[in-house]
Design an enzyme around this catalytic site. Structure first.
Site: not given
Ligand code: AMP
Ligand code: MG
Length: 471
Positions: A84, A244-245
């Site tokens: 994202g 996903d991480n």
């Molecule tokens: P994360 O917690 O970093 O693993 O993110 C979880 C999901 O949220 C993933 O699909 C990221 O790409 C999406 N994501 C996190 N921050 C943003 C943002 N500012 N804009 C769009 N998508 C985001």
């Molecule tokens: Mg992530």
């Protein structure tokens, strides 16, 4: 410049979406990892042009920017996700043809952004740069950072912040969630395609094994177990161990709410969104097993076309994993106390120390430094009679101090140091961040001149400290 390839784009287009990074009105590099550019054999002949490429304003020759599709279990619940706020510019090949994904994090919205803005704050990207580099210097596999570039785009969170793009580099960004995505939304043929691609790219030796799929799975699991047990060794809390991480390349990545533990406590959690303490320090190995199990489920149709047979085989594979993580974790803790052998006596003395560290609220890092380096750092005094008694018993077992000094870091990115350096940096003063990066370059060697960096924070800092995810 980069030597780019695009092997990921040979996969069916269900796996990705082509993207255009958003325009950055200013291009101001604030961190630039010269050593890493050199390691990757990236010759920077035109720095200004490269900066434009790394902020997303210009396309590198041979690049077709895209973001990856994936799903994942977030805090135990299955969700469709995708990059994202990250855009791949391609795979860089080093002189000896090692392949690395080059990704721009925070370069604007993508197909998978949902309601997000695709942007990242300067502070969170500086934090990722700092902690990922610290992990690398600790000798723990990790995504790495080439640069942080300010964009001039505002990022609206609770207030407005400066935006930035981080260049993230990994052996690959394929994750457990990539397999979950295709297992839920794709065909058997697509599952085979991503599996073959991943084996080719990350575990090529599995191809010649008697059972390539099982060999791939076991190699992945072993590497992830080693990774997470190394986190346990240095007191690292990932904070958001969603599937996903969890990378298939077994590199630490997605530095959101991660933090290092000060006082030893297995229940330590800093993440503001982890209200049920799912990802507490001491839970990480069992959570990893949960994530590995989700991965194994996606491979079932490839393990055996007969579902019952596949499940039976998977149970057997999980038993191997279960005994393996206990073994590797124990070995890491034994090593921290200077033992190479797993004996009842050695294990008992390790357990006793953990119990005493908890009871006496000792600093995790400094306790082990005091024991391995014979220097008394604060927050880890062994003066209490109980600890003295323990010390005498331990000392009689003749621990290997050299091994201990290799396994116990002296300098870790302590939360209060990280926050202090980042707050200075977002206010335009980068000196404390540069200094902290320098201190963390050689984390296992004690240096008097850096003694201040070993001091744990005041108790009130720790009580109020929270980390955040998507900032
Ligand atoms: P994360 O917690 O970093 O693993 O993110 C979880 C999901 O949220 C993933 O699909 C990221 O790409 C999406 N994501 C996190 N921050 C943003 C943002 N500012 N804009 C769009 N998508 C985001
Ligand atoms: Mg992530």
């Amino acid at each position: 410049m980069f030597r780019l390839d695009n092997s990921y784009l040979t996969l069916p287009d269900k796996f990705y979406s082509k993207e255009t990074p958003e325009y950055a009105p200013i291009v101001r590099p604030v961190l630039w990892n010269l050593d890493f550019f050199n390691e990757l054999n990236i010759h920077v002949d035109d720095k200004e042009e490269l900066q434009k490429i790394l902020v997303g304003n210009q396309t590198h020759i041979g690049s077709t920017p895209f973001s990856q599709a994936y799903a994942g279990h977030q805090f135990g619940h299955f969700t469709m996700l995708g990059d994202g706020r990250a855009i791949h510019i391609g795979e860089h090949l080093t002189k000896d043809n090692k392949r690395f994904d080059i990704q721009l994090k925070g370069a604007g919205p993508t197909t998978y952004s949902r309601s997000g803005d695709g942007r990242a704050t300067l502070k969170s990207m500086l934090r990722e740069y700092l902690i990922s580099e610290a992990m690398h210097c600790l000798g723990i596999p990790s995504s790495r950072s080439l640069a942080v570039i300010k964009t001039g785009n505002d990022v609206q969170r609770e207030t407005f912040h400066d935006g930035a793009v981080l260049t993230r580099v990994m052996k690959s960004h394929i994750r457990v969630g990539t397999f979950e995505y295709i297992s839920h939304f794709g065909s058997l043929d697509e599952l085979k395609k991503i599996t073959d691609y991943t084996i080719d790219r990350l575990y090529p030796s599995a191809k010649s094994a008697t059972n390539p799929i099982e060999s791939f799975f076991l190699q992945f699991a072993e590497q992830q177990i080693n990774l997470v047990c190394n986190w346990m060794r240095v007191g690292f809390i990932h904070g958001v161990m969603n599937t996903d991480n969890t990378s298939i390349s077994a590199e630490t990545f997605d530095y959101g709410p991660c933090a290092f533990m000060n006082n030893y406590h297995p229940a330590t959690v800093f993440s503001s969104i982890d209200s049920n303490s799912r990802y507490a320090f001491g839970s990480q190995p069992t959570i990893l097993k949960w994530n590995i199990t989700r991965f194994l489920e996606t491979l079932l149709p490839l393990i055996d076309p007969n579902k019952d047979k596949a499940v039976e085989r998977a149970k057997y594979l999980l038993e191997i994993i279960d005994s393996s993580w206990r073994e590797v974790l124990a070995l890491n803790m034994l090593n921290k106390l200077g033992f190479q052998e797993r004996s009842k006596v050695n294990l008992k003395i390790v357990d006793e120390l953990f119990r005493l560290m908890l009871k006496h609220k000792l600093d995790y890092t400094n306790t082990f430094v005091n024991l391995s380096h014979n220097i008394e750092l604060s927050g880890a005094s062994l003066n209490h009679p109980e600890l003295k008694l323990w010390f005498e018993k331990w000392d009689q077992l003749v621990p290997n101090k050299e091994l201990m000094q290799q396994k116990n870091p002296v300098f870790i990115p302590r939360n209060h140091l990280v926050e202090g350096a980042l707050n200075d940096a977002v206010n335009g003063n980068f000196q404390s961040l540069f200094k902290l990066l320098e201190v963390l370059k050689k984390p296992y060697k004690y240096l008097d001149e850096f003694a201040a960096y070993t001091i744990p924070p005041e108790t009130h800092f720790e009580q109020n400290y929270q980390t955040y995810c998507g900032t």
